[in-house]
Design a protein around this motif. Structure first.
Motif, mmCIF file in Angstrom:
data_model
loop_
_atom_site.group_PDB
_atom_site.id
_atom_site.type_symbol
_atom_site.label_atom_id
_atom_site.label_comp_id
_atom_site.label_asym_id
_atom_site.label_seq_id
_atom_site.Cartn_x
_atom_site.Cartn_y
_atom_site.Cartn_z
ATOM 1 N N VAL A 121 -107.211 47.942 5.685
ATOM 2 C CA VAL A 121 -107.864 47.065 4.343
ATOM 3 C C VAL A 121 -107.417 47.045 3.525
ATOM 4 O O VAL A 121 -107.211 47.808 2.451
ATOM 5 N N GLY A 122 -106.141 46.655 3.022
ATOM 6 C CA GLY A 122 -105.201 46.257 1.558
ATOM 7 C C GLY A 122 -104.709 47.839 1.574
ATOM 8 O O GLY A 122 -104.051 48.788 2.702
ATOM 9 N N GLY A 123 -104.405 48.330 0.276
ATOM 10 C CA GLY A 123 -103.368 49.006 0.091
ATOM 11 C C GLY A 123 -102.009 49.561 0.781
ATOM 12 O O GLY A 123 -101.447 48.266 1.150
ATOM 13 N N VAL A 124 -100.791 50.286 0.769
ATOM 14 C CA VAL A 124 -99.644 50.455 0.990
ATOM 15 C C VAL A 124 -99.620 51.238 1.540
ATOM 16 O O VAL A 124 -99.829 52.627 1.101
ATOM 17 N N ILE A 125 -99.235 51.619 2.443
ATOM 18 C CA ILE A 125 -97.995 52.690 3.278
ATOM 19 C C ILE A 125 -96.907 52.719 2.711
ATOM 20 O O ILE A 125 -95.812 52.477 3.218
ATOM 21 N N ASN A 126 -96.664 54.205 2.626
ATOM 22 C CA ASN A 126 -95.866 55.069 1.651
ATOM 23 C C ASN A 126 -95.410 56.708 2.683
ATOM 24 O O ASN A 126 -96.322 57.245 1.960
ATOM 25 N N GLU A 127 -94.540 55.751 3.827
ATOM 26 C CA GLU A 127 -94.230 57.544 4.414
ATOM 27 C C GLU A 127 -93.607 58.185 3.657
ATOM 28 O O GLU A 127 -94.270 59.460 4.266
ATOM 29 N N SER A 128 -92.735 57.659 2.666
ATOM 30 C CA SER A 128 -91.643 58.823 1.809
ATOM 31 C C SER A 128 -92.772 59.304 1.141
ATOM 32 O O SER A 128 -92.350 60.378 0.617
ATOM 33 N N SER A 129 -93.868 59.156 0.744
ATOM 34 C CA SER A 129 -94.485 59.356 -0.773
ATOM 35 C C SER A 129 -95.618 61.055 0.041
ATOM 36 O O SER A 129 -94.804 61.768 1.443
ATOM 37 N N LYS A 130 -95.396 61.578 -1.289
ATOM 38 C CA LYS A 130 -95.966 63.245 -0.860
ATOM 39 C C LYS A 130 -97.005 63.716 0.526
ATOM 40 O O LYS A 130 -98.105 62.802 0.520
ATOM 41 N N LYS A 131 -97.119 64.394 1.119
ATOM 42 C CA LYS A 131 -98.253 64.212 2.206
ATOM 43 C C LYS A 131 -99.964 65.014 1.545
ATOM 44 O O LYS A 131 -99.737 66.145 0.879
ATOM 45 N N THR A 132 -99.899 64.222 0.962
ATOM 46 C CA THR A 132 -101.832 64.407 1.161
ATOM 47 C C THR A 132 -102.727 64.014 2.002
ATOM 48 O O THR A 132 -102.298 64.207 2.649
ATOM 49 N N ALA A 258 -106.848 62.185 -1.980
ATOM 50 C CA ALA A 258 -106.600 61.732 -0.945
ATOM 51 C C ALA A 258 -105.673 59.951 -0.552
ATOM 52 O O ALA A 258 -106.096 58.928 -0.242
ATOM 53 N N TYR A 259 -104.249 60.413 -1.495
ATOM 54 C CA TYR A 259 -103.532 59.130 -2.048
ATOM 55 C C TYR A 259 -102.987 58.355 -0.632
ATOM 56 O O TYR A 259 -102.672 57.535 -0.957
ATOM 57 N N GLN A 260 -103.617 59.072 0.279
ATOM 58 C CA GLN A 260 -102.113 58.308 1.443
ATOM 59 C C GLN A 260 -103.093 58.381 2.665
ATOM 60 O O GLN A 260 -103.186 56.928 3.681
ATOM 61 N N LEU A 295 -105.696 53.408 -7.101
ATOM 62 C CA LEU A 295 -106.518 52.988 -5.933
ATOM 63 C C LEU A 295 -105.782 51.912 -5.079
ATOM 64 O O LEU A 295 -106.313 51.451 -3.782
ATOM 65 N N LYS A 296 -105.256 51.036 -6.276
ATOM 66 C CA LYS A 296 -105.203 49.480 -5.160
ATOM 67 C C LYS A 296 -103.631 50.145 -3.831
ATOM 68 O O LYS A 296 -103.993 48.902 -3.835
ATOM 69 N N GLN A 297 -103.080 51.270 -4.858
ATOM 70 C CA GLN A 297 -101.953 51.135 -3.812
ATOM 71 C C GLN A 297 -102.877 52.472 -1.761
ATOM 72 O O GLN A 297 -101.887 52.193 -1.244
ATOM 73 N N VAL A 298 -103.437 52.807 -2.061
ATOM 74 C CA VAL A 298 -104.132 53.092 -1.157
ATOM 75 C C VAL A 298 -104.464 52.354 0.329
ATOM 76 O O VAL A 298 -105.509 51.537 -0.109
ATOM 77 N N PRO A 299 -104.002 52.771 1.168
ATOM 78 C CA PRO A 299 -104.162 52.146 2.023
ATOM 79 C C PRO A 299 -105.995 52.647 2.608
ATOM 80 O O PRO A 299 -106.308 53.645 2.946
ATOM 81 N N ALA A 300 -106.775 51.592 3.267
ATOM 82 C CA ALA A 300 -108.131 51.557 3.877
ATOM 83 C C ALA A 300 -107.880 51.367 5.295
ATOM 84 O O ALA A 300 -106.999 50.436 5.758
ATOM 85 N N PHE A 301 -108.168 52.251 6.069
ATOM 86 C CA PHE A 301 -108.377 52.325 8.124
ATOM 87 C C PHE A 301 -109.853 51.900 8.145
ATOM 88 O O PHE A 301 -110.224 52.529 8.080
ATOM 89 N N VAL A 302 -109.730 51.439 9.068
ATOM 90 C CA VAL A 302 -110.919 51.266 9.887
ATOM 91 C C VAL A 302 -110.914 51.386 11.395
ATOM 92 O O VAL A 302 -110.062 50.767 11.510
ATOM 93 N N ILE A 303 -111.273 52.061 11.228
ATOM 94 C CA ILE A 303 -111.599 52.935 12.887
ATOM 95 C C ILE A 303 -111.597 52.034 13.718
ATOM 96 O O ILE A 303 -113.323 51.782 14.633
ATOM 97 N N ASP A 304 -111.297 51.636 15.005
ATOM 98 C CA ASP A 304 -111.474 50.736 15.545
ATOM 99 C C ASP A 304 -110.903 50.774 17.033
ATOM 100 O O ASP A 304 -110.629 50.642 17.884
#
Length: 320
Positions: A121-132, A258-260, A295-304
């Motif tokens: 739900v929104g945000g951007v997944i950035n695999e190359s960013s620093k692990k947070t 928790a920016y990832q 915060l616009k860049q941070v993805p939210a994931f609903v656990i389904d």
């Protein structure tokens, strides 16, 4: 002839206790859901579960509980069970008994989830960013908060009670709702508004503000009547619920760095389907003033996923 080790795992909340067996050969199996209200104590529920699955010989167990685990004595927050961990271990004949907070267990499941278990739900997944750190928030009978902190190749789960922080209003309507709730609760925590009971408190407060008589609706009734649009007070209650959840989730992300990503668990949100993505959740999640763009860049994931807390508490055996 060697015998496979079979362990007991459980996810125990305020309403239901979900038990299962765990083994290398069969994974998680023999799941049963028991109503906590049907048993005077936890040992009775465990014994009944064992009888349902053929009374297996179990010497190791791990329990995820919706309550703080701070000492040997455990008292459930939203049901009547209380017990001594050591006494339960002796009573059940366990050689090992691991007890964790339920959202700590759910956090432990996050690295094990697949992309099909998550709805972004929104945000951007950035695999190359620093692990947070990773954040976790979820509404069910109560409001759970946890997270994972990176430590090299490992993830360290947090154990806290962030659902009991003080609820914060973002507009006049929410101020008025909290004012009404304070007549019943001296401390209006986030859980009093963002949970099953929270939906009821929101609905009842809205009815009070509108000077109408609230119907005796369950949290599921409120969600259903909001989703089908048949009750305007339920519609508003669910929208405010999602907005407040967004505010809490954004707070947790900023607190942990928790920016990832933030993961949304619990029993309520996954049932909302596509409504949740269009709700006020995302707008409120991002509404953090000078950190709005971050915060616009941070993805939210609903656990389904099916019973992720059981998956997580099973990991406790490898981390102990």
């Amino acid at each position: 002839m060697s015998h496979e080790l079979v362990r007991l795992i459980a996810d125990i909340g305020g309403t239901n206790a979900r038990f299962a067996l765990l083994s290398n050969e069969h994974g998680i199996h023999q799941e049963r859901v028991l109503a906590c209200a049907d048993y005077s104590d936890i040992s009775g529920a465990i014994k009944d579960y064992f009888s349902m699955v053929g009374n297996p010989l179990i010497t190791e167990a791990a329990l995820a509980l919706a309550t703080p685990i701070v000492s040997d004595q455990v008292k459930m927050t939203n049901n009547h069970w209380s017990f001594s961990i050591d006494a339960l271990k002796q009573q059940m004949g366990f050689n090992q008994l691991i007890v964790k907070n339920d959202f700590t267990a759910l956090a432990m499941s996050i690295p094990l989830l697949s992309v099909t278990d998550l709805v972004q739900v929104g945000g951007v997944i950035n695999e190359s960013s620093k692990k947070t750190a990773l954040a976790l928030v979820g509404a069910g009978t109560g409001l759970g908060v946890s997270g994972l902190i990176p430590l090299g190749d490992l993830w360290v789960p947090l154990e806290g009670e962030g659902g009991h922080v003080t609820a914060a209003a973002a507009n006049d309507r929410e101020f008025d709702i909290i004012r009404i709730c304070r007549q019943q609760y001296p401390h209006v925590s986030a859980e009093r508004l963002v949970s099953g009971m929270g939906l009821q408190n929101l609905y009842q407060s809205i009815c009070t503000l509108e000077q109408v008589t609230a119907e005796p609706l369950t949290p599921q009734n409120i969600s259903d009547q909001a989703l089908d649009g048949s009750n305007a007070y339920c519609v508003e209650a669910l929208d405010i619920f999602c907005g407040l959840l967004g505010s809490v989730a954004g707070d947790v992300v900023l607190t942990l760095g928790a920016y990832q990503g933030v993961y949304i668990g619990g029993g309520i949100v996954p049932k909302l389907g596509s409504y949740f993505a269009q709700s006020s959740f995302r707008q409120r999640f991002e509404a953090k003033g000078r950190f709005n763009e971050r915060l616009k860049q941070v993805p939210a994931f609903v656990i389904d996923a099916k019973n992720p807390a059981l998956l997580g508490i099973g990991e406790a055996f490898t981390l102990t």
